[in-house]
Design a protein around this motif. Structure first.
Motif, PDB file in Angstrom:
ATOM      1  N   GLY A  54      21.258   3.698  -8.128  1.00 49.97           N
ATOM      2  CA  GLY A  54      21.795   3.636  -9.480  1.00 49.97           C
ATOM      3  C   GLY A  54      21.363   2.363 -10.194  1.00 49.97           C
ATOM      4  O   GLY A  54      20.583   1.579  -9.678  1.00 49.97           O
ATOM      5  N   PRO A  55      21.900   2.153 -11.390  1.00 48.00           N
ATOM      6  CA  PRO A  55      21.559   0.962 -12.161  1.00 48.00           C
ATOM      7  C   PRO A  55      21.929  -0.314 -11.420  1.00 48.00           C
ATOM      8  O   PRO A  55      22.886  -0.342 -10.652  1.00 48.00           O
ATOM      9  N   LYS A  56      21.178  -1.367 -11.685  1.00 50.50           N
ATOM     10  CA  LYS A  56      21.449  -2.644 -11.039  1.00 50.50           C
ATOM     11  C   LYS A  56      22.699  -3.307 -11.608  1.00 50.50           C
ATOM     12  O   LYS A  56      23.328  -4.116 -10.947  1.00 50.50           O
ATOM     13  N   GLY A  61       0.803  -1.213   0.000  1.00 52.48           N
ATOM     14  CA  GLY A  61       0.000   0.000   0.000  1.00 52.48           C
ATOM     15  C   GLY A  61       0.835   1.261   0.000  1.00 52.48           C
ATOM     16  O   GLY A  61       0.320   2.354   0.140  1.00 52.48           O
ATOM     17  N   GLY A  62       2.145   1.137  -0.162  1.00 50.26           N
ATOM     18  CA  GLY A  62       3.028   2.302  -0.096  1.00 50.26           C
ATOM     19  C   GLY A  62       3.795   2.513  -1.374  1.00 50.26           C
ATOM     20  O   GLY A  62       3.557   1.858  -2.380  1.00 50.26           O
ATOM     21  N   ARG A  63       4.708   3.435  -1.327  1.00 50.14           N
ATOM     22  CA  ARG A  63       5.550   3.756  -2.477  1.00 50.14           C
ATOM     23  C   ARG A  63       6.947   3.226  -2.250  1.00 50.14           C
ATOM     24  O   ARG A  63       7.313   2.862  -1.146  1.00 50.14           O
ATOM     25  N   LEU A  64       7.723   3.227  -3.308  1.00 48.20           N
ATOM     26  CA  LEU A  64       9.115   2.821  -3.179  1.00 48.20           C
ATOM     27  C   LEU A  64       9.841   3.765  -2.237  1.00 48.20           C
ATOM     28  O   LEU A  64       9.557   4.957  -2.194  1.00 48.20           O
ATOM     29  N   SER A  65      10.778   3.227  -1.495  1.00 52.62           N
ATOM     30  CA  SER A  65      11.545   4.063  -0.584  1.00 52.62           C
ATOM     31  C   SER A  65      12.393   5.051  -1.384  1.00 52.62           C
ATOM     32  O   SER A  65      12.665   4.855  -2.565  1.00 52.62           O
ATOM     33  N   GLU A  66      12.814   6.106  -0.747  1.00 53.09           N
ATOM     34  CA  GLU A  66      13.651   7.109  -1.411  1.00 53.09           C
ATOM     35  C   GLU A  66      14.928   6.463  -1.944  1.00 53.09           C
ATOM     36  O   GLU A  66      15.369   6.758  -3.036  1.00 53.09           O
ATOM     37  N   HIS A  67      15.507   5.535  -1.173  1.00 52.59           N
ATOM     38  CA  HIS A  67      16.727   4.851  -1.617  1.00 52.59           C
ATOM     39  C   HIS A  67      16.487   4.117  -2.930  1.00 52.59           C
ATOM     40  O   HIS A  67      17.275   4.208  -3.846  1.00 52.59           O
TER      41      HIS A  67
END
Length: 78
Positions: free
Chosen positions: A30-32, A19-25
C-alpha cells in the motif's frame, strides 16, 4: 581437494534484486504514507508553506514519493 559448493544469493540494491524486478510484496504494498498525511502534504505544498525536499525530509521518504503524492501519479510503478 574437498568439494566446495557456494550458494549464490541475489544482490540487492535499494530493495530491488540487481538485474531483477520488484518483489511481489513491493509491487502490491500500500501507500507509504496514510491518507491524512498525503492530504496535509498536498495542502501545504499548494499553499507554498514548504518545498518538496522539506516534505520529503519531514516524512522520511524520497522526493519522488512526495512528487507522486502531489501530482497524483500512482504510488508504485506498474
Amino acid at each position: 581437494m574437498p568439494d566446495v559448493c557456494f550458494e549464490l544469493a541475489p544482490l540487492w540494491l535499494g530493495g530491488v534484486p540487481v538485474g531483477g524486478r520488484l518483489s511481489e510484496h513491493r509491487r502490491t504494498a500500500g501507500p507509504k504514507l496514510p491518507e491524512p498525511a498525503r492530504r496535509s502534504i498536498r495542502r501545504r505544498y499548494a499553499e507554498g508553506e514548504v518545498s518538496l525536499a522539506d516534505l520529503a525530509a519531514e516524512y522520511s521518504v524520497g522526493r519522488s514519493t512526495i512528487h507522486r503524492i502531489i501530482h497524483g501519479a500512482p504510488e508504485t510503478p506498474s
